[in-house]
Design a protein around this motif. Structure first.
Motif, mmCIF file in Angstrom:
data_model
loop_
_atom_site.group_PDB
_atom_site.id
_atom_site.type_symbol
_atom_site.label_atom_id
_atom_site.label_comp_id
_atom_site.label_asym_id
_atom_site.label_seq_id
_atom_site.Cartn_x
_atom_site.Cartn_y
_atom_site.Cartn_z
ATOM 1 N N UNK A 165 0.517 -0.952 -0.100
ATOM 2 C CA UNK A 165 0.021 -0.467 0.294
ATOM 3 C C UNK A 165 1.403 0.924 0.122
ATOM 4 N N UNK A 166 0.086 2.199 -0.550
ATOM 5 C CA UNK A 166 1.077 3.469 -0.576
ATOM 6 C C UNK A 166 0.761 4.462 0.404
ATOM 7 N N UNK A 167 1.692 5.173 0.609
ATOM 8 C CA UNK A 167 1.179 6.095 1.759
ATOM 9 C C UNK A 167 1.044 7.626 1.270
ATOM 10 N N UNK A 168 0.462 8.399 2.318
ATOM 11 C CA UNK A 168 0.055 9.895 1.550
ATOM 12 C C UNK A 168 1.587 10.504 2.124
ATOM 13 N N UNK A 169 0.984 11.509 0.582
ATOM 14 C CA UNK A 169 2.334 11.809 -0.084
ATOM 15 C C UNK A 169 3.277 11.292 -0.804
ATOM 16 N N UNK A 170 3.319 9.883 -0.961
ATOM 17 C CA UNK A 170 4.224 9.351 -1.949
ATOM 18 C C UNK A 170 3.609 9.486 -3.472
ATOM 19 N N UNK A 171 4.994 9.305 -3.755
ATOM 20 C CA UNK A 171 4.619 9.609 -5.762
ATOM 21 C C UNK A 171 4.610 8.738 -6.310
ATOM 22 N N UNK A 172 3.870 8.172 -7.540
ATOM 23 C CA UNK A 172 3.289 6.476 -7.296
ATOM 24 C C UNK A 172 3.710 7.383 -8.672
ATOM 25 N N UNK A 173 3.131 6.085 -10.727
ATOM 26 C CA UNK A 173 2.719 5.832 -11.322
ATOM 27 C C UNK A 173 1.723 5.103 -10.858
ATOM 28 N N UNK A 174 0.288 6.399 -11.991
ATOM 29 C CA UNK A 174 -0.890 5.996 -12.239
ATOM 30 C C UNK A 174 -1.614 5.133 -13.594
ATOM 31 N N UNK A 175 -1.622 4.167 -13.824
ATOM 32 C CA UNK A 175 -2.438 4.604 -15.148
ATOM 33 C C UNK A 175 -3.197 5.353 -16.166
ATOM 34 N N UNK A 176 -2.206 5.435 -17.312
ATOM 35 C CA UNK A 176 -2.742 6.430 -17.741
ATOM 36 C C UNK A 176 -2.961 8.077 -17.521
ATOM 37 N N UNK A 177 -2.309 8.126 -16.179
ATOM 38 C CA UNK A 177 -2.477 9.443 -15.507
ATOM 39 C C UNK A 177 -0.726 9.868 -14.841
ATOM 40 N N UNK A 178 -0.063 8.914 -15.273
ATOM 41 C CA UNK A 178 1.615 9.989 -14.752
ATOM 42 C C UNK A 178 1.846 9.416 -13.291
ATOM 43 N N UNK A 179 2.456 10.924 -13.483
ATOM 44 C CA UNK A 179 3.426 10.889 -11.813
ATOM 45 C C UNK A 179 1.660 11.142 -11.049
ATOM 46 N N UNK A 180 1.545 10.991 -10.010
ATOM 47 C CA UNK A 180 0.431 11.483 -9.580
ATOM 48 C C UNK A 180 1.382 11.273 -7.659
#
Length: 177
Positions: A1-16
């Motif tokens: 699970x990701x944490x609040x404030x973390x940057x992730x790659x999310x399908x179709x949206x790129x960096x979030x």
């Protein structure tokens, strides 16, 4: 699970950026399912709600600074790919873009740069499909590297060129000794 404030790659949206983890924003009676609230870094004004357990959308942590520097150092050795059959080639481009695989994105960028250069030298037009996939691959890779390296996205390409140039000069010096 990701944490609040973390940057992730999310399908179709790129960096979030993960801005919150909350209950179901639509069905308030659903107390079991958790959702990420994501803010696309390069799409201002957008908000994405996606289940934490969503298996249909690719979500992964962005690369670290060390990962980005390692990838840049490996770019000269990453092979280009040439598939003669246009539909098969396009499918390979789509798959790399869909999965956000950085190594594959570099392969696409290198391949399409060389293909563009070759077509221009032959006096041919650059294909719009090639330009489309090149721009998309650059957007995804440079966005992620921008965050990982803490530099503006528009400076990533020149940063990569500079680093590869330094590496090439260093290799020439080493081979003389």
């Amino acid at each position: 699970m990701f944490e609040v404030g973390e940057f992730i790659m999310c399908g179709g949206h790129g960096v979030c950026r993960v801005t919150a983890i909350t209950g179901n924003p639509i069905d308030k009676l659903d107390k079991k399912r958790k959702y990420y609230i994501l803010e696309p870094v390069f799409e201002k004004g957008s908000t994405i709600y996606t289940p934490v357990d969503n298996e249909k959308v690719i979500m992964r942590r962005i690369m670290t600074k060390k990962d980005a520097k390692t990838l840049i150092g490996n770019i000269p050795e990453i092979e280009t790919v040439w598939i003669q059959e246009e539909k098969t080639r396009e499918q390979m481009y789509k798959e790399a873009i869909r999965t956000y695989d950085c190594h594959s994105l570099v392969r696409i960028i290198k391949t399409l740069y060389l293909r563009r250069k070759d077509r221009v030298q032959q006096g041919k037009k650059v294909l719009s499909s090639d330009e489309h996939y090149l721009k998309k691959a650059e957007e995804l890779l440079y966005s992620e590297m921008s965050i990982a390296l803490a530099i503006p996205k528009e400076k990533v390409e020149s940063y990569i060129s500079t680093e590869i140039g330094k590496s090439a000069r260093g290799n020439k010096i080493e081979t003389r000794n």
